[in-house]
Design a protein around this motif. Structure first.
Motif, PDB file in Angstrom:
ATOM      1  N   SER A 266       0.830  -1.206   0.000  1.00  0.00           N
ATOM      2  CA  SER A 266       0.000   0.000   0.000  1.00  0.00           C
ATOM      3  C   SER A 266       0.861   1.250   0.000  1.00  0.00           C
ATOM      4  CB  SER A 266      -0.918   0.003   1.218  1.00  0.00           C
ATOM      5  OG  SER A 266      -0.172  -0.042   2.415  1.00  0.00           O
ATOM      6  N   ASN A 267       0.387   2.264  -0.716  1.00  0.00           N
ATOM      7  CA  ASN A 267       1.092   3.542  -0.740  1.00  0.00           C
ATOM      8  C   ASN A 267       1.040   4.164   0.646  1.00  0.00           C
ATOM      9  OD1 ASN A 267       1.488   6.498  -1.145  1.00  0.00           O
ATOM     10  ND2 ASN A 267       1.670   5.865  -3.274  1.00  0.00           N
ATOM     11  N   PRO A 268       2.194   4.523   1.239  1.00  0.00           N
ATOM     12  CA  PRO A 268       2.181   5.020   2.619  1.00  0.00           C
ATOM     13  C   PRO A 268       1.369   6.282   2.825  1.00  0.00           C
ATOM     14  CG  PRO A 268       4.346   5.317   1.589  1.00  0.00           C
ATOM     15  CD  PRO A 268       3.555   4.444   0.688  1.00  0.00           C
ATOM     16  N   VAL A 269       1.284   7.133   1.808  1.00  0.00           N
ATOM     17  CA  VAL A 269       0.471   8.339   1.947  1.00  0.00           C
ATOM     18  C   VAL A 269      -0.990   7.965   2.103  1.00  0.00           C
ATOM     19  CG1 VAL A 269      -0.282  10.453   0.808  1.00  0.00           C
ATOM     20  CG2 VAL A 269       2.101   9.726   0.628  1.00  0.00           C
ATOM     21  N   VAL A 270      -1.440   7.024   1.299  1.00  0.00           N
ATOM     22  CA  VAL A 270      -2.838   6.594   1.353  1.00  0.00           C
ATOM     23  C   VAL A 270      -3.114   5.802   2.622  1.00  0.00           C
ATOM     24  CG1 VAL A 270      -4.577   5.160   0.213  1.00  0.00           C
ATOM     25  CG2 VAL A 270      -3.037   6.599  -1.149  1.00  0.00           C
ATOM     26  N   ALA A 271      -2.195   4.935   2.989  1.00  0.00           N
ATOM     27  CA  ALA A 271      -2.427   4.038   4.122  1.00  0.00           C
ATOM     28  C   ALA A 271      -2.369   4.759   5.465  1.00  0.00           C
ATOM     29  CB  ALA A 271      -1.402   2.906   4.098  1.00  0.00           C
ATOM     30  N   ARG A 272      -1.522   5.792   5.580  1.00  0.00           N
ATOM     31  CA  ARG A 272      -1.281   6.363   6.917  1.00  0.00           C
ATOM     32  C   ARG A 272      -1.481   7.869   7.019  1.00  0.00           C
ATOM     33  NH1 ARG A 272       3.104   2.709   6.289  1.00  0.00           N
ATOM     34  NH2 ARG A 272       4.531   4.402   5.762  1.00  0.00           N
ATOM     35  N   ASN A 273      -1.470   8.601   5.908  1.00  0.00           N
ATOM     36  CA  ASN A 273      -1.443  10.055   6.002  1.00  0.00           C
ATOM     37  C   ASN A 273      -2.639  10.728   5.342  1.00  0.00           C
ATOM     38  OD1 ASN A 273       1.068  10.010   7.374  1.00  0.00           O
ATOM     39  ND2 ASN A 273       2.144   9.805   5.430  1.00  0.00           N
ATOM     40  N   THR A 274      -3.803  10.147   5.553  1.00  0.00           N
ATOM     41  CA  THR A 274      -5.021  10.747   5.018  1.00  0.00           C
ATOM     42  C   THR A 274      -6.186  10.428   5.935  1.00  0.00           C
ATOM     43  OG1 THR A 274      -6.537  10.766   3.137  1.00  0.00           O
ATOM     44  CG2 THR A 274      -5.425   8.708   3.588  1.00  0.00           C
ATOM     45  N   ASP A 275      -7.200  11.266   5.907  1.00  0.00           N
ATOM     46  CA  ASP A 275      -8.424  10.993   6.665  1.00  0.00           C
ATOM     47  C   ASP A 275      -9.481  10.319   5.804  1.00  0.00           C
ATOM     48  OD1 ASP A 275      -8.841  13.169   5.055  1.00  0.00           O
ATOM     49  OD2 ASP A 275      -9.778  14.435   6.570  1.00  0.00           O
ATOM     50  N   LEU A 276      -9.130   9.928   4.579  1.00  0.00           N
ATOM     51  CA  LEU A 276     -10.041   9.159   3.746  1.00  0.00           C
ATOM     52  C   LEU A 276     -10.111   7.718   4.265  1.00  0.00           C
ATOM     53  CD1 LEU A 276      -8.901  10.401   0.225  1.00  0.00           C
ATOM     54  CD2 LEU A 276     -10.971  11.089   1.463  1.00  0.00           C
ATOM     55  N   PRO A 277     -11.244   7.044   4.117  1.00  0.00           N
ATOM     56  CA  PRO A 277     -11.364   5.679   4.647  1.00  0.00           C
ATOM     57  C   PRO A 277     -10.508   4.685   3.856  1.00  0.00           C
ATOM     58  CG  PRO A 277     -13.306   6.248   3.354  1.00  0.00           C
ATOM     59  CD  PRO A 277     -12.502   7.504   3.479  1.00  0.00           C
ATOM     60  N   VAL A 278      -9.785   3.838   4.582  1.00  0.00           N
ATOM     61  CA  VAL A 278      -8.958   2.805   3.962  1.00  0.00           C
ATOM     62  C   VAL A 278      -9.322   1.452   4.568  1.00  0.00           C
ATOM     63  CG1 VAL A 278      -7.048   4.376   3.465  1.00  0.00           C
ATOM     64  CG2 VAL A 278      -7.074   3.138   5.625  1.00  0.00           C
ATOM     65  N   ASP A 279      -9.040   0.383   3.809  1.00  0.00           N
ATOM     66  CA  ASP A 279      -9.338  -0.958   4.312  1.00  0.00           C
ATOM     67  C   ASP A 279      -8.142  -1.527   5.050  1.00  0.00           C
ATOM     68  OD1 ASP A 279      -7.526  -1.771   2.393  1.00  0.00           O
ATOM     69  OD2 ASP A 279      -8.997  -2.761   1.108  1.00  0.00           O
ATOM     70  N   GLU A 280      -8.235  -2.806   5.431  1.00  0.00           N
ATOM     71  CA  GLU A 280      -7.177  -3.439   6.224  1.00  0.00           C
ATOM     72  C   GLU A 280      -5.868  -3.567   5.457  1.00  0.00           C
ATOM     73  OE1 GLU A 280      -9.406  -6.400   3.872  1.00  0.00           O
ATOM     74  OE2 GLU A 280      -9.972  -4.781   5.248  1.00  0.00           O
ATOM     75  N   ARG A 281      -5.899  -3.462   4.136  1.00  0.00           N
ATOM     76  CA  ARG A 281      -4.662  -3.543   3.332  1.00  0.00           C
ATOM     77  C   ARG A 281      -4.059  -2.176   3.063  1.00  0.00           C
ATOM     78  NH1 ARG A 281      -6.961  -6.302  -1.826  1.00  0.00           N
ATOM     79  NH2 ARG A 281      -8.632  -4.835  -1.291  1.00  0.00           N
ATOM     80  N   GLY A 282      -4.700  -1.120   3.550  1.00  0.00           N
ATOM     81  CA  GLY A 282      -4.198   0.224   3.314  1.00  0.00           C
ATOM     82  C   GLY A 282      -4.641   0.807   1.997  1.00  0.00           C
ATOM     83  N   LEU A 283      -5.722   0.274   1.393  1.00  0.00           N
ATOM     84  CA  LEU A 283      -6.254   0.784   0.131  1.00  0.00           C
ATOM     85  C   LEU A 283      -7.476   1.652   0.401  1.00  0.00           C
ATOM     86  CD1 LEU A 283      -6.121  -2.497  -2.005  1.00  0.00           C
ATOM     87  CD2 LEU A 283      -4.365  -0.725  -1.786  1.00  0.00           C
ATOM     88  N   VAL A 284      -7.663   2.676  -0.417  1.00  0.00           N
ATOM     89  CA  VAL A 284      -8.815   3.549  -0.264  1.00  0.00           C
ATOM     90  C   VAL A 284     -10.093   2.762  -0.553  1.00  0.00           C
ATOM     91  CG1 VAL A 284      -9.926   5.673  -1.051  1.00  0.00           C
ATOM     92  CG2 VAL A 284      -7.446   5.534  -1.001  1.00  0.00           C
ATOM     93  N   ARG A 285     -11.062   2.889   0.334  1.00  0.00           N
ATOM     94  CA  ARG A 285     -12.351   2.227   0.112  1.00  0.00           C
ATOM     95  C   ARG A 285     -13.103   2.980  -0.993  1.00  0.00           C
ATOM     96  NH1 ARG A 285     -13.574  -1.553   3.919  1.00  0.00           N
ATOM     97  NH2 ARG A 285     -12.360  -1.488   5.854  1.00  0.00           N
ATOM     98  N   VAL A 286     -13.508   2.255  -2.018  1.00  0.00           N
ATOM     99  CA  VAL A 286     -14.103   2.876  -3.200  1.00  0.00           C
ATOM    100  C   VAL A 286     -15.388   2.142  -3.569  1.00  0.00           C
ATOM    101  CG1 VAL A 286     -13.740   3.385  -5.643  1.00  0.00           C
ATOM    102  CG2 VAL A 286     -11.864   3.617  -4.061  1.00  0.00           C
ATOM    103  N   ARG A 287     -16.377   2.915  -4.002  1.00  0.00           N
ATOM    104  CA  ARG A 287     -17.610   2.346  -4.527  1.00  0.00           C
ATOM    105  C   ARG A 287     -17.413   1.944  -5.990  1.00  0.00           C
ATOM    106  NH1 ARG A 287     -22.474   5.558  -2.523  1.00  0.00           N
ATOM    107  NH2 ARG A 287     -22.795   5.945  -4.745  1.00  0.00           N
TER     108      ARG A 287
END
Length: 453
Positions: A266-287
């Motif tokens: 997982s991209n560290p910015v996405v996994a740890r440095n955002t308030d967007l929802p991420v899943d257990e793998r550190g990926l952004v939750r997307v519809r």
């Protein structure tokens, strides 16, 4: 105007920006793209770059050449504060900059997955960037020059030992391409023989190429072994310290080149440095429509696609399946994302992402490949032609298609270019050392810069 910020200029980011430029009216929105590079890398061609079948620059698509109405910011996005519609960017000159936006598109991609294995940080080279592909090629070519000066024995064999970790498409393709290159080089080095080469493919799973079914995967293993490669399945590298590969099975060997292709992290910015929802793998939750969020609730003004997003795979019969991280999905998600952004901006209905696979195809070296579409499996020369045909059509822009085709055509007449360019990594060494490009870099006081990624 609406301010749209795109984080990342890979497949999904580039195609989103490219599509927005074609669809947005003048003055309708202002698009900014943040990426540390000035180009998009067509990653499926990287294994062929390692083997000298494609020129490095030809797999890179210039952002500035093709994005004329997009503001490009050269830097890394270090944090996303969506609650305040602000992204923090560290530009390539080291300065911190805050960018405010109305709508964000997260297409930052993934990073190479690594593990805390002794020696990996010092010895391994990844294969997500063109610089890595060039370094792999130059290291192997330089190893042949050095080995040709040595008598037969362990030292020579160690120089010509290549280990690839990872049995996915990237690992298998680079293994097959490097094996093809090394075998062809023996004709240019009469001092060396086939017994001097030692190639190892290592994967922790019991099979390779999980994207194909079992029998084609076993065929690839037999094919690589028939060409002299060793395939180690169901085992892991537990140490690579000091150039000695040690597997969990107890096998070990001296190694010259280590290529790490053990999948995506997982991209560290996405996994740890955002308030967007991420899943257990550190990926952004997307519809399914590529909005960030869940089916029950979308996050306003936030979209994501590509390898950093957990995109539902509506074409899969498996409930809850997610699209696999590959170029086929990322390109199509980027195109749909551009259409959905414009539709949302104009108050129209957005569409879900649905893509039925066109099949899987892999190169295993010049003249060798495998293709599978459902129950149809093609191997050998025809599959290799299909691989080249598909990817020359898929690489963006006609300018890049023509350049790649011309290189392939010249290779038919003259073969691969086998000149190493390893000294370009220290361009001032010859100048400071009085004309000797191979002088010790430390004696010449040339700073050696390592890519922190």
């Amino acid at each position: 105007m609406e301010k749209i910020l795109i984080v990342g200029g890979g497949y999904a980011g580039f195609y989103t920006a490219w599509g927005l430029e074609k669809k947005l009216r003048r003055g309708e929105a202002e698009v900014t793209l943040v990426d540390p590079h000035g180009y998009m890398t067509y990653q499926p061609f990287l294994p062929e770059v390692t083997a000298g079948s494609i020129e490095a620059r030809h797999v890179m698509v210039s952002l500035r050449r093709h994005l004329h109405r997009t503001t490009l910011v050269a830097g890394h996005t270090t944090a996303i504060d969506h609650a305040h519609r602000t992204a923090t960017v560290r530009t390539n000159d080291g300065a911190l900059r805050e960018i405010r936006y109305d709508t964000i598109v997260v297409t930052a991609g993934a990073v190479t997955r690594t593990f805390p294995v002794p020696g990996i940080e010092q010895e391994a080279i990844g294969l997500k960037h063109v610089e890595e592909a060039v370094a792999i090629r130059d290291q192997l070519l330089t190893a042949f020059d050095r080995a040709a000066l040595l008598p037969p024995g362990p030292a020579r064999r160690r120089l010509l030992t290549v280990t690839v970790v990872g049995g996915g498409f990237t690992g298998v393709e680079v293994f097959g391409e490097l094996l093809s290159l090394a075998t062809s080089l023996l004709r240019r080095y009469p001092e060396l023989g086939r017994d001097d080469l030692s190639f190892h493919l290592v994967d922790s799973n019991d099979r390779i190429l999980p994207e194909v079914t079992d029998e084609p995967g076993r065929w690839v293993v037999r094919h690589l072994q028939g060409r002299g490669g060793s395939v180690h399945l169901g085992t892991q590298v537990v140490s690579a310290a000091d150039g000695e590969i040690l597997l969990s099975s107890g096998e070990s060997w001296g190694n010259g080149l280590l290529v790490w292709a053990a999948g995506n992290g997982s991209n560290p910015v996405v996994a740890r440095n955002t308030d967007l929802p991420v899943d257990e793998r550190g990926l952004v939750r997307v519809r399914a429509d590529l909005r960030v969020g869940t089916d029950e609730a979308a996050v306003p003004d936030a979209w994501a696609a590509g390898d950093n997003a957990a995109v539902p795979d509506l074409a899969s019969p498996v409930p809850g399946a997610r699209t696999v991280p590959n170029a086929q999905h990322a390109v199509r998600q980027g195109r749909l994302l551009a259409r959905n952004l414009v539709a949302d901006l104009r108050g129209r209905r957005v569409r879900p992402y649905v893509h039925h696979s066109l099949g899987t195809v892999a190169t295993l070296g010049i003249g060798r490949g495998i293709f599978q579409y459902r129950r149809i499996v093609i191997t050998g020369f025809l599959a290799w032609l299909m691989h080249r045909g598909y990817h020359v059509l898929a690489v963006p822009t006609w300018e890049r298609k023509v350049r790649v085709l011309l290189v392939w055509a010249s290779a038919v007449l003259f073969g691969r270019d086998i000149v190493p360019l390893s000294t370009v990594q220290q361009p001032r060494a010859a100048f400071l050392a009085g004309g000797d490009p191979f002088a010790d870099a430390s004696a010449a006081r040339v700073p050696v810069v390592r890519d922190a990624r």
